[in-house]
Design an enzyme around this catalytic site. Sequence first.
Site, PDB file in Angstrom:
ATOM      1  N   CYS A  63      98.193 -21.047  89.724  1.00 24.18           N
ATOM      2  CA  CYS A  63      96.872 -21.142  90.363  1.00 24.18           C
ATOM      3  C   CYS A  63      96.025 -19.912  90.038  1.00 24.18           C
ATOM      4  CB  CYS A  63      97.021 -21.292  91.872  1.00 24.18           C
ATOM      5  SG  CYS A  63      97.903 -22.776  92.377  1.00 24.18           S
ATOM      6  N   ASP A  64      96.647 -18.751  90.069  1.00 22.83           N
ATOM      7  CA  ASP A  64      95.991 -17.496  89.721  1.00 22.83           C
ATOM      8  C   ASP A  64      95.419 -17.610  88.308  1.00 22.83           C
ATOM      9  OD1 ASP A  64      95.833 -14.835  88.424  1.00 22.83           O
ATOM     10  OD2 ASP A  64      96.772 -14.053  90.233  1.00 22.83           O
TER      11      ASP A  64
END
Length: 168
Positions: A63-64
Amino acid sequence: MDKTRTVTMKGNPVTLIGSEIKIGDKAPMFTVLDGGMQPVGLDTYKGKIKVISVTPSLDTAVCDLQLRRFNSEIASMGDEYAVINVSMDLPFAIKRFCTTAGIENAVAASDHREAAFGTAYGVLIKELRLLARAVFVVDENNVVTYAEYVPEVTSSPDFDKLIAFLKK
């Protein structure tokens, strides 16, 4: 009634709540909260092409990476684009993440309050109350022109396909 839709999370099937969004659909309206607790929705970006990045939690490596790539690659393509990342993370965590990661071109927002975005876009994971990974592109008239539901939540979306789509 929609048939049951599933994706996998670490190889295990999970159930998605809501209808699948398809290319050509009118994008469902939604309101989520940004890191400053301010409402954000399609109307916030009238006249722009909205790239909606959906992630389970910014506290994970995939997600980062997804938000950082969208922040640098898509948001830098021009003023006609607005990048919105939606997750179930709390607005406070989103604000901290964006400050630490230097996210300045994309808006990260939270669907934690009612999960209305997740339900409207068919990405709410019933068993976990997290959002499944997905990407939607909504044009200036709020019509969906691109939709990718990532079959394995822990995998990245197809960045190359999305970038190629946006450049044509």
